[in-house]
Design an enzyme around this catalytic site. Sequence first.
Site, PDB file in Angstrom:
ATOM      1  CE1 TYR A 121      -3.237  -2.979   0.779  1.00  0.00           C
ATOM      2  CE2 TYR A 121      -4.580  -0.991   0.876  1.00  0.00           C
ATOM      3  CZ  TYR A 121      -4.477  -2.369   0.753  1.00  0.00           C
ATOM      4  OH  TYR A 121      -5.613  -3.120   0.600  1.00  0.00           O
ATOM      5  CE  LYS A 171       2.844 -18.451  -0.867  1.00  0.00           C
ATOM      6  NZ  LYS A 171       1.995 -19.661  -0.869  1.00  0.00           N
ATOM      7  CG  ASP A 204      -0.953 -20.569   0.632  1.00  0.00           C
ATOM      8  OD1 ASP A 204      -0.414 -20.421   1.759  1.00  0.00           O
ATOM      9  OD2 ASP A 204      -0.377 -21.157  -0.305  1.00  0.00           O
ATOM     10  CG  ASP A 228      -7.695  -5.285   1.611  1.00  0.00           C
ATOM     11  OD1 ASP A 228      -8.683  -4.780   2.161  1.00  0.00           O
ATOM     12  OD2 ASP A 228      -7.623  -5.494   0.376  1.00  0.00           O
ATOM     13  CG  ASP A 232     -13.137  -8.002   2.113  1.00  0.00           C
ATOM     14  OD1 ASP A 232     -13.048  -7.114   2.990  1.00  0.00           O
ATOM     15  OD2 ASP A 232     -13.457  -7.754   0.925  1.00  0.00           O
TER      16      ASP A 232
HETATM   17  C1  IPM Z   1     -10.392  -1.678   3.477  1.00  0.00           C
HETATM   18  C2  IPM Z   1     -10.630  -1.235   2.073  1.00  0.00           C
HETATM   19  C3  IPM Z   1      -9.517  -0.267   1.675  1.00  0.00           C
HETATM   20  C4  IPM Z   1      -8.212  -1.015   1.787  1.00  0.00           C
HETATM   21  C5  IPM Z   1      -9.647   0.358   0.278  1.00  0.00           C
HETATM   22  C6  IPM Z   1     -10.997   1.005   0.081  1.00  0.00           C
HETATM   23  C7  IPM Z   1      -8.534   1.331   0.002  1.00  0.00           C
HETATM   24  O1  IPM Z   1     -10.717  -2.310   1.214  1.00  0.00           O
HETATM   25  O2  IPM Z   1     -10.379  -0.818   4.382  1.00  0.00           O
HETATM   26  O3  IPM Z   1     -10.225  -2.873   3.709  1.00  0.00           O
HETATM   27  O4  IPM Z   1      -7.814  -1.721   0.845  1.00  0.00           O
HETATM   28  O5  IPM Z   1      -7.561  -0.888   2.827  1.00  0.00           O
HETATM   29 MN    MN Z   2     -10.602  -4.233   2.220  1.00  0.00          MN
END
Ligand code: IPM
Ligand code: MN
Length: 326
Positions: A121, A171, A204, A228, A232
Amino acid sequence: MAHRIGIIGGDGIGPEVISEGLKVINAAGVNLETVEYDLGGDRYGRDGTVLPDEVIEEWRSLDALYLGAVGTPDVPPGLIERGLLLKMRFALDLYVNLRPFTYAENNVDFCVVRENTEGSYAGEGGVLRQGTEHEIATQGSVNTRMGVERCIRFAFDLASNRKGHLTLVHKTNVLTFAGDLWERTFNEVAKEYPNVDTSYNHVDAACIYFVQSPDQYDVIVTDNLFGDILTDLGGAISGGIGMAASANLNPTKTGPSMFEPVHGSAPDIAGQGIANPTAAILSGAMMLEFLGENEAADRIKEVCADPAVQVEGTSSIGDAIAQRLV
Ligand code: IPM
Ligand code: MN
């Protein structure tokens, strides 16, 4: 004294879910003095403003920032993400992205400590010979000893105050340079925490364990991009991304920390009153905890864990939670 909070509702469902979060905080009896900031893709579309430096300077005197979601489909990818969200994380040195997951039904009860200012990032890289058949694009991952160590230390402190188990996810078998820095730092810091058991998973494999045996985790520490993606997945195994909260922390408290749901602006469902505000409400609870309002934070978390509040509709969920607090 009221806590001074900067509010960035943002785009899409962002303002809808933040207004439920504020409703719930109010019902929990905490007094906030709010300052609204009109920022995000919509604002950019109107006058080209993304995040002026003066706004960041103004934020430095606030106690916290509470953000819904930013991003609209018509803005080029990266412009708002890098120009607003990442600029905010970097400028305020919000070096820990803390993302807790609890879902009794799946035996989920762990926190991910995501490094939040470095890795892929950081913005290192570039493009050469663009548009030709010899085009080259590089995107490096920046890992500093200082950045890795402070994040790992935060994770050890957190694990000592929870179930005493910390897993490093990376990794190291392929990303040998960055992986070695992370692993060595992790093992060195571990010696100072004899009360914390440690383990290591490749990212993984961690994806399999998240789904098949999430009960093995207490605290996970990982780099920015792995964090990140994994969070999710964490949302998906804990009742959905509409439940996943996060705190972008500057643990030194030299400036405000920022609290936001893990989900995005979801333009496809914006304005319909159907977005789940629970993630935003729980992010608000994390904000209260960081501000020392532990009792209100605990009460909100307890109410949110009750499946009975998961009724239909954004404001109905907010009302159901708020009603149980007054
Ligand atoms: C998160 C989001 C952000 C990230 C994006 C929107 C830049 O996906 O906060 O997880 O990748 O950090
Ligand atoms: Mn995210």
